[in-house]
Design a protein around this motif. Sequence first.
Motif, PDB file in Angstrom:
ATOM      1  N   GLY A  25      32.749  39.229  40.080  1.00 57.72           N
ATOM      2  CA  GLY A  25      33.312  39.440  38.821  1.00 57.72           C
ATOM      3  C   GLY A  25      33.793  40.548  38.161  1.00 57.72           C
ATOM      4  N   TRP A  28      36.872  41.550  37.659  1.00 55.03           N
ATOM      5  CA  TRP A  28      37.390  41.016  37.242  1.00 55.03           C
ATOM      6  C   TRP A  28      37.971  40.988  35.405  1.00 55.03           C
ATOM      7  CZ3 TRP A  28      42.201  39.361  39.393  1.00 55.03           C
ATOM      8  CH2 TRP A  28      42.218  38.691  40.274  1.00 55.03           C
ATOM      9  N   ASN A  29      36.333  41.522  35.559  1.00 56.29           N
ATOM     10  CA  ASN A  29      35.737  42.166  33.316  1.00 56.29           C
ATOM     11  C   ASN A  29      36.574  43.106  33.214  1.00 56.29           C
ATOM     12  OD1 ASN A  29      34.267  39.694  32.974  1.00 56.29           O
ATOM     13  ND2 ASN A  29      32.543  39.887  34.323  1.00 56.29           N
ATOM     14  N   LEU A  42      40.075  37.578  29.668  1.00 58.38           N
ATOM     15  CA  LEU A  42      39.995  36.236  30.773  1.00 58.38           C
ATOM     16  C   LEU A  42      39.156  35.388  30.679  1.00 58.38           C
ATOM     17  CD1 LEU A  42      38.219  36.736  34.015  1.00 58.38           C
ATOM     18  CD2 LEU A  42      35.981  37.242  31.835  1.00 58.38           C
ATOM     19  N   HIS A  44      38.249  32.349  32.696  1.00 51.75           N
ATOM     20  CA  HIS A  44      37.375  32.039  33.701  1.00 51.75           C
ATOM     21  C   HIS A  44      36.945  32.468  34.249  1.00 51.75           C
ATOM     22  CE1 HIS A  44      41.054  30.616  35.723  1.00 51.75           C
ATOM     23  NE2 HIS A  44      40.309  29.895  35.911  1.00 51.75           N
ATOM     24  N   LEU A  45      35.517  32.797  34.646  1.00 49.55           N
ATOM     25  CA  LEU A  45      35.427  33.375  35.591  1.00 49.55           C
ATOM     26  C   LEU A  45      34.414  32.260  36.110  1.00 49.55           C
ATOM     27  CD1 LEU A  45      35.572  35.564  38.042  1.00 49.55           C
ATOM     28  CD2 LEU A  45      34.065  36.626  35.849  1.00 49.55           C
ATOM     29  N   THR A  46      34.146  32.073  37.659  1.00 52.58           N
ATOM     30  CA  THR A  46      33.479  31.277  37.984  1.00 52.58           C
ATOM     31  C   THR A  46      33.114  32.108  39.199  1.00 52.58           C
ATOM     32  OG1 THR A  46      33.672  29.402  37.514  1.00 52.58           O
ATOM     33  CG2 THR A  46      32.286  28.901  39.050  1.00 52.58           C
ATOM     34  N   THR A  47      31.926  32.164  39.940  1.00 50.99           N
ATOM     35  CA  THR A  47      31.524  32.879  41.074  1.00 50.99           C
ATOM     36  C   THR A  47      30.257  32.304  42.174  1.00 50.99           C
ATOM     37  OG1 THR A  47      29.975  34.358  40.474  1.00 50.99           O
ATOM     38  CG2 THR A  47      32.342  35.482  40.695  1.00 50.99           C
ATOM     39  N   ILE A  52      35.329  33.194  43.863  1.00 51.22           N
ATOM     40  CA  ILE A  52      35.861  32.834  43.070  1.00 51.22           C
ATOM     41  C   ILE A  52      37.070  32.238  42.190  1.00 51.22           C
ATOM     42  CG2 ILE A  52      37.262  34.710  43.453  1.00 51.22           C
ATOM     43  CD1 ILE A  52      35.964  36.245  40.825  1.00 51.22           C
ATOM     44  N   ASP A  53      36.610  31.796  41.518  1.00 53.52           N
ATOM     45  CA  ASP A  53      37.842  31.654  40.534  1.00 53.52           C
ATOM     46  C   ASP A  53      38.091  32.369  39.278  1.00 53.52           C
ATOM     47  OD1 ASP A  53      39.557  29.049  39.427  1.00 53.52           O
ATOM     48  OD2 ASP A  53      38.832  27.526  39.161  1.00 53.52           O
ATOM     49  N   VAL A  54      38.724  32.488  39.261  1.00 54.28           N
ATOM     50  CA  VAL A  54      39.389  33.174  38.192  1.00 54.28           C
ATOM     51  C   VAL A  54      40.653  33.293  37.231  1.00 54.28           C
ATOM     52  CG1 VAL A  54      39.962  35.717  39.521  1.00 54.28           C
ATOM     53  CG2 VAL A  54      38.833  35.807  37.135  1.00 54.28           C
ATOM     54  N   SER A  82      45.987  32.403  37.579  1.00 58.47           N
ATOM     55  CA  SER A  82      44.450  31.636  38.556  1.00 58.47           C
ATOM     56  C   SER A  82      44.407  32.421  39.610  1.00 58.47           C
ATOM     57  CB  SER A  82      44.069  30.677  37.903  1.00 58.47           C
ATOM     58  OG  SER A  82      44.133  29.865  36.135  1.00 58.47           O
TER      59      SER A  82
END
Length: 167
Positions: A25, A28-29, A42, A44-47, A52-54, A82
């Motif tokens: 994460g 990506w940030n 950004l 969305h971001l789910t780790t 990861i889903d970004v 994405s």
Amino acid sequence: MSRRIEFTANYSLPAEIVHRTLVDGRFWNQRAENGADKGLTLDHLTTGEGTIDVGLAQAIDTSQLPSLVTKVIKGDVSIVRSEAWGPLVDGKAEGTFSAVATGIPINATGTASLVDTPEGSTLRIEGDVDVNVKLIGGAIEGMVADQILGILGRDQEVVEEWVAANA
């Protein structure tokens, strides 16, 4: 009709290091922070455990687009790109990507695979770009496909820079 895209990036780094970067994460940030002055945020971001889903959202300056494209734009244009990556198992990881635009009917989807090679690792991306605009959609698909391929090439550089700075 859609336009097929294919891209291959060869890394001198093992898949484990490339994957670790792609599911971090912080990576990506930092990408969003580095592109903030160009309208990148950004979305969305789910780790998870090695996953990861970004999504990165990019506001588009329509004054820089070809007139062929600006004729079909309705309102502001932004693109959300994405990526989702699964875990690395036995030197291989699978992922998906998508890009969806507002203001113009552009949709890109596909798959990605990252595998170890004797020289390091290889990232392969395959997908399709669709532009749902009568008569000129095919011409715009070609432009969008070229842009996506350019972004993917820059992505390889960004991953390598991140690894060098954070090793």
